[in-house]
Design a protein around this motif. Structure first.
Motif, PDB file in Angstrom:
ATOM      1  N   PRO A   1       4.457   7.176   9.705  1.00 11.87           N
ATOM      2  CA  PRO A   1       5.696   6.950  10.463  1.00 11.87           C
ATOM      3  C   PRO A   1       6.099   5.569  10.310  1.00 11.87           C
ATOM      4  CG  PRO A   1       3.600   7.779  11.806  1.00 11.87           C
ATOM      5  CD  PRO A   1       3.186   7.291  10.221  1.00 11.87           C
ATOM      6  N   ALA A   2       5.406   4.412   9.903  1.00 13.05           N
ATOM      7  CA  ALA A   2       5.891   3.339   9.579  1.00 13.05           C
ATOM      8  C   ALA A   2       7.068   3.165   8.714  1.00 13.05           C
ATOM      9  CB  ALA A   2       4.856   1.965   9.351  1.00 13.05           C
ATOM     10  N   VAL A   3       6.426   3.760   7.388  1.00 16.61           N
ATOM     11  CA  VAL A   3       7.477   4.015   6.206  1.00 16.61           C
ATOM     12  C   VAL A   3       8.856   4.703   6.563  1.00 16.61           C
ATOM     13  CG1 VAL A   3       7.649   4.878   3.838  1.00 16.61           C
ATOM     14  CG2 VAL A   3       5.666   3.444   4.664  1.00 16.61           C
ATOM     15  N   PHE A   4       8.484   5.791   7.281  1.00 14.53           N
ATOM     16  CA  PHE A   4       9.735   6.900   7.649  1.00 14.53           C
ATOM     17  C   PHE A   4      10.564   5.855   8.453  1.00 14.53           C
ATOM     18  CE2 PHE A   4      11.847   9.477  10.598  1.00 14.53           C
ATOM     19  CZ  PHE A   4      12.375  10.299   9.797  1.00 14.53           C
TER      20      PHE A   4
ATOM     21  N   VAL B   1      14.343  -7.124   7.042  1.00 16.70           N
ATOM     22  CA  VAL B   1      13.258  -7.745   7.698  1.00 16.70           C
ATOM     23  C   VAL B   1      12.525  -7.004   8.768  1.00 16.70           C
ATOM     24  CG1 VAL B   1      12.641  -9.890   9.375  1.00 16.70           C
ATOM     25  CG2 VAL B   1      14.468 -10.063   7.560  1.00 16.70           C
ATOM     26  N   LEU B   2      13.520  -6.190   9.555  1.00 13.60           N
ATOM     27  CA  LEU B   2      12.620  -5.223  10.574  1.00 13.60           C
ATOM     28  C   LEU B   2      12.114  -4.248   9.699  1.00 13.60           C
ATOM     29  CD1 LEU B   2      12.389  -4.507  13.419  1.00 13.60           C
ATOM     30  CD2 LEU B   2      14.633  -3.089  13.278  1.00 13.60           C
ATOM     31  N   ALA B   3      12.499  -3.882   8.753  1.00 11.33           N
ATOM     32  CA  ALA B   3      11.837  -2.758   7.919  1.00 11.33           C
ATOM     33  C   ALA B   3      10.436  -3.113   7.281  1.00 11.33           C
ATOM     34  CB  ALA B   3      12.539  -2.403   6.689  1.00 11.33           C
ATOM     35  N   GLY B   4      10.609  -4.624   7.141  1.00 14.42           N
ATOM     36  CA  GLY B   4       9.032  -5.226   6.665  1.00 14.42           C
ATOM     37  C   GLY B   4       8.280  -5.432   7.933  1.00 14.42           C
ATOM     38  N   LEU B   5       8.662  -5.812   8.914  1.00 10.89           N
ATOM     39  CA  LEU B   5       7.735  -5.859  10.187  1.00 10.89           C
ATOM     40  C   LEU B   5       7.118  -4.691  10.651  1.00 10.89           C
ATOM     41  CD1 LEU B   5       9.937  -8.618  12.053  1.00 10.89           C
ATOM     42  CD2 LEU B   5       7.892  -9.081  10.893  1.00 10.89           C
ATOM     43  N   ILE B   6       7.967  -3.570  10.361  1.00 10.05           N
ATOM     44  CA  ILE B   6       7.376  -2.323  11.072  1.00 10.05           C
ATOM     45  C   ILE B   6       5.854  -2.019  10.166  1.00 10.05           C
ATOM     46  CG2 ILE B   6       7.591   0.258  11.015  1.00 10.05           C
ATOM     47  CD1 ILE B   6      10.676  -0.265  11.550  1.00 10.05           C
ATOM     48  N   PRO B   7       5.691  -2.196   8.913  1.00 10.52           N
ATOM     49  CA  PRO B   7       4.529  -1.833   8.564  1.00 10.52           C
ATOM     50  C   PRO B   7       3.257  -2.852   8.922  1.00 10.52           C
ATOM     51  CG  PRO B   7       5.747  -1.647   6.765  1.00 10.52           C
ATOM     52  CD  PRO B   7       6.720  -2.130   7.769  1.00 10.52           C
ATOM     53  N   LEU B   8       3.755  -4.164   8.934  1.00  7.86           N
ATOM     54  CA  LEU B   8       2.558  -5.144   9.566  1.00  7.86           C
ATOM     55  C   LEU B   8       2.188  -4.702  11.114  1.00  7.86           C
ATOM     56  CD1 LEU B   8       4.211  -8.406   8.371  1.00  7.86           C
ATOM     57  CD2 LEU B   8       2.437  -7.168   7.348  1.00  7.86           C
TER      58      LEU B   8
ATOM     59  N   SER C   1       2.934  -1.269   2.773  1.00 11.63           N
ATOM     60  CA  SER C   1       1.774  -0.373   3.477  1.00 11.63           C
ATOM     61  C   SER C   1       0.698   0.016   2.541  1.00 11.63           C
ATOM     62  CB  SER C   1       2.510   0.786   4.019  1.00 11.63           C
ATOM     63  OG  SER C   1       3.458   0.530   4.868  1.00 11.63           O
ATOM     64  N   THR C   2       1.289   0.309   1.240  1.00  7.37           N
ATOM     65  CA  THR C   2       0.076   0.516   0.074  1.00  7.37           C
ATOM     66  C   THR C   2      -1.032  -0.729  -0.099  1.00  7.37           C
ATOM     67  OG1 THR C   2       1.728   2.038  -1.033  1.00  7.37           O
ATOM     68  CG2 THR C   2      -0.195   1.201  -2.247  1.00  7.37           C
TER      69      THR C   2
END
Length: 743
Positions: free
Chosen positions: A53-56, A23-30, A74-75
């Motif tokens: 950086p968000a994907v990283f 969930v945290l990984a999905g929130l970072i791009p947002l 992100s895409t």
């Protein structure tokens, strides 16, 4: 450890944070999209500025799945919000497609890179876990819900004594002590129900050799991602040493509680911290009365310095052993005690207290004093009796002498006791040979020995001693030494020699007197017969011519001659008792009494006497003298009857190795004051006008009885009669047992 049946899950650990990471990984791009929209005027035309950086970070946080999720999200966000035409998914420029392709490639690269990195970290963590699992100082195990072992460490294998392969083939129930199988069932149910996270209890497990090992067991439950029970984690600690320590501690506590000695704990300031029942018995104070109070309550005022000296040694780390002193009981009585005091140290070796053991030795002191007095009395008694004791340990050749032995032998008390070769020099050759023979015979027959020997002191003085001794043996019967006594009998030997000479002189004198009495009696018989005969002839020849006075004188002369002749005959009889006695032989006392009665038949008929007797025994006696003894006693009973009809009874009863005879009459009796006088030669208690006789009869009786080794006496009540008693030796029916010499 019992558990419900279920399928065993795999051995991996569940990571409950994986969903959160995704969930945290999905929130970072947002979040990146929001920030880029906010600062787009500054950032444009760099559409991927915040998304790389968000994907990283999303791939770092969420791994491969988190990275791919962030890349796709992100895409979509960039295509819609930032690539012209904005707010649509249309792409006008080939360059835009290339940038999208590159971003997706980099996103995938980041995702797989971080996934490999996470796997590497996980493998490292697993390796570290396995190392920790194996190197743990306690036993560790993963156990399935059915009790089967999934993983065990070496320490657990060592604890239960099974190789790893054999242990993994067993269940936890297989190695649990049968009496402990039911233990912990309720706790397991609470774990499965989620009511507790872990539990700890003590159990017993069976080693491979079936010996029992006590274990402190801690159990926790591992659940899978869905929260379902997966397996148990067991931590097993071998508490054998602790249990032994607990048993030892319990035993020590029991010993302290049951000890008759006072066991007291106190601080370095002297305040009492523990007080056992033995202390209550010794000092009379209860624990409630003493705990928290100063130990000086037990110390007399004049002994207060003792405590200061003891504590100074304790603070130096020293112990005080068996210090004898005096203490005060609750009732105020002083008692003797033996005190042992030791420091109490903590784990760091620091002295934190004092333990004291006090034993009441009052009775021991009294006993020691009595023993000292007894030994002093024994030494004094030995000195007065001139008796010394000795002991010889033949194994060590160690000799022990009492002080009196030194005095008897005239040896310097400062010297060590002499050995056998040196002791032999204290005796004359003849005495040493005789003593050696006596010792040899005693050892041969396992008897005590006794021998009178002549001692020659170093100063040349001669002494006589009685040496007594016996062999000492151990439990197996092996001789370990000799012990005995030596008594100085010089004075006794001198007295015996003097007595021997006196007896010999008396025997010679008695023989001369008896011979004189016999000769004199015979020589006097003829003149007396002539006086009596011629006086009677004179009376017959001048009968009728003599007046009354002349006849009276003639009667006096004849009567005097007759009495003198009777006296001489009795004296002759008395002298013959010793000179003409026959050897003692078995004699029927009943037959002897009959002969005496026949000899007195005339007197018995004249007095109408009644004579009775019990069954009389056979005795060792001179028959003729025994007839004389009975005849004299019966004649006395007939003579001193006082006018009443004489009644005489003869009886006998056994008295050890003798027979005691009794001749009882109903005569006039004898006063007790004449108990000795009646047996003395020529002693009369009555005048000749009252009772005839010479006063020799009872003296003859006494001499006859004494010749037989007996004694004679009487019991009498004046006016009611007299009983004469005498003893005679019984007939020996068997040879006497040999007497062992006394020590």
């Amino acid at each position: 450890m019992p558990a419900p049946n279920s399928a065993a899950a795999n051995a991996g650990f569940h990571r409950p944070g994986d969903s959160l990471r995704l969930v945290l990984a999905g929130l970072i791009p947002l979040a990146a999209c929001g920030l880029q929209l906010l600062f787009w005027e500054v950032i444009q035309p760099y559409v991927w500025f915040l998304f790389f950086p968000a994907v990283f970070f999303s791939s770092w946080v969420g791994g491969r799945r988190g990275g791919l999720l962030a890349t796709g999200l992100s895409t979509v966000l960039v295509l819609y919000f930032f690539i012209p035409p904005r707010f649509s998914f249309a792409v006008e420029s080939p360059f835009a497609l290339i940038s999208v392709t590159m971003f997706v490639f980099m996103g995938i690269l980041f995702s797989f890179f971080h996934e490999r990195l996470r796997q590497a970290n996980r493998l490292a963590a697993d390796a570290q876990f396995r190392e920790l699992f194996e190197q743990a100082a306690v036993g560790l195990a993963q156990v399935g819900l059915d009790g089967s072992f999934l993983r065990v460490n070496q320490r657990l294998c060592d604890i239960v004594g099974y190789p790893r392969g054999e242990l993994l083939a067993k269940t936890i129930q297989d190695i649990t002590h049968p009496d402990d199988l039911a233990g912990g069932v309720a706790l397991v149910r609470q774990l499965l129900a989620g009511e507790r996270q872990t539990y700890t209890l003590e159990k017993r497990y069976l080693r491979k050799d079936q010996s029992v090992v006590p274990i402190n067991l801690t159990v926790s439950l591992v659940r899978d991602r869905a929260g379902q029970p997966e397996h148990f984690i067991l931590v097993l600690e071998d508490i054998t040493v602790r249990k032994r320590a607990e048993v030892a501690t319990a035993q020590l506590a029991a010993i302290v509680q049951s000890s008759d000695d006072a066991v007291i704990g106190k601080t370095l300031d002297g305040l009492i911290t523990s007080w056992n029942p033995g202390a209550e018995r010794v000092f009379g104070f209860s624990a409630d009365e003493m705990i928290g109070h100063s130990i000086t309550m037990l110390i007399p005022l004049e002994r207060q310095d003792d405590e200061e000296k003891i504590m100074s040694r304790i603070k130096r780390g020293e112990s005080v052993q068996h210090f004898e002193t005096v203490r005060v009981r609750k009732d105020g009585c002083l008692i003797d005690v033996s005190v042992t005091v030791s420091p109490i140290k903590d784990a760091d070796g620091k002295i934190v207290g004092v333990s004291k053991v006090a034993r009441d030795i009052t009775e021991q002191k009294r006993a020691a004093e009595k023993l000292r007095q007894s030994e002093a009395a024994l030494r004094e008694g030995q000195r007065l009796a001139k008796l010394g004791n000795w002991e010889w340990n033949t194994a060590t050749d160690r000799h022990t002498w009492s002080p009196e032995i030194y005095r008897i032998y005239g040896r310097n008390p400062e010297l060590a006791p002499a050995g056998v070769p040196e002791v032999s020099k204290y005796f004359t050759p003849e005495s040493w040979a005789g003593l050696s023979a006596a010792v040899e015979q005693g050892l041969k027959h396992n008897l005590a020995y006794e021998y009178d020997a002549e001692v020659v002191r170093p100063d040349g003085a001669h002494r006589w001693v009685t040496a007594r001794g016996e062999a000492l043996h151990d439990a197996s019967g092996k001789m370990t030494g000799l012990r005995g006594t030596v008594q100085d009998i010089t004075e006794r030997k001198q007295a015996d020699e003097k007595m021997r000479r006196t007896i010999a002189e008396l025997e010679r004198s008695n023989q001369e007197l008896e011979h004189f009495a016999y000769v004199a009696s015979h020589d006097l018989q003829e003149p007396l017969r002539m006086v009596s005969s011629y006086t009677q002839l004179l009376a017959q020849h001048y009968e009728g011519q003599l007046d009354e006075k002349a006849r009276k004188y003639i009667h006096y002369a004849v009567d005097g001659a007759v009495r003198m002749q009777t006296l001489i005959n009795d004296l002759l009889t008395y002298s013959r008792v010793g000179r003409h006695g026959k050897p003692l032989q078995p004699t029927d006392a009943h037959a002897v009494l009959g002969e005496a009665i026949r000899n007195l038949a005339t007197a018995i008929a004249e007095t109408q006497a009644i004579i009775s007797n019990d069954d009389l025994p056979k005795v060792q006696a001179d028959t003729s003298q025994l007839v004389q003894l009975f005849q004299n006693l019966l004649a006395n009973a007939l003579k001193f009857q006082g006018g009443s009809r004489p009644r005489i009874h003869v009886s006998a009863r056994a008295d050890g190795d003798r027979w005691r005879f009794a001749v009882r009459d109903n005569g006039i009796g004898i006063e007790a004051q004449y108990a000795e006088r009646v047996f003395i030669l020529f002693q009369r208690l009555h005048t000749r006008e009252e009772y005839s006789g010479t006063g020799i009869g009872l003296a003859v009786c006494k001499r006859i009885v004494e010749r037989h080794g007996g004694k004679i006496w009487f019991e009498s009540e004046p006016g009611k009669g007299t009983t004469f008693f005498f003893t005679l030796p019984a007939i020996q029916t068997r040879s006497p047992s040999p007497v062992q010499p006394a020590l």
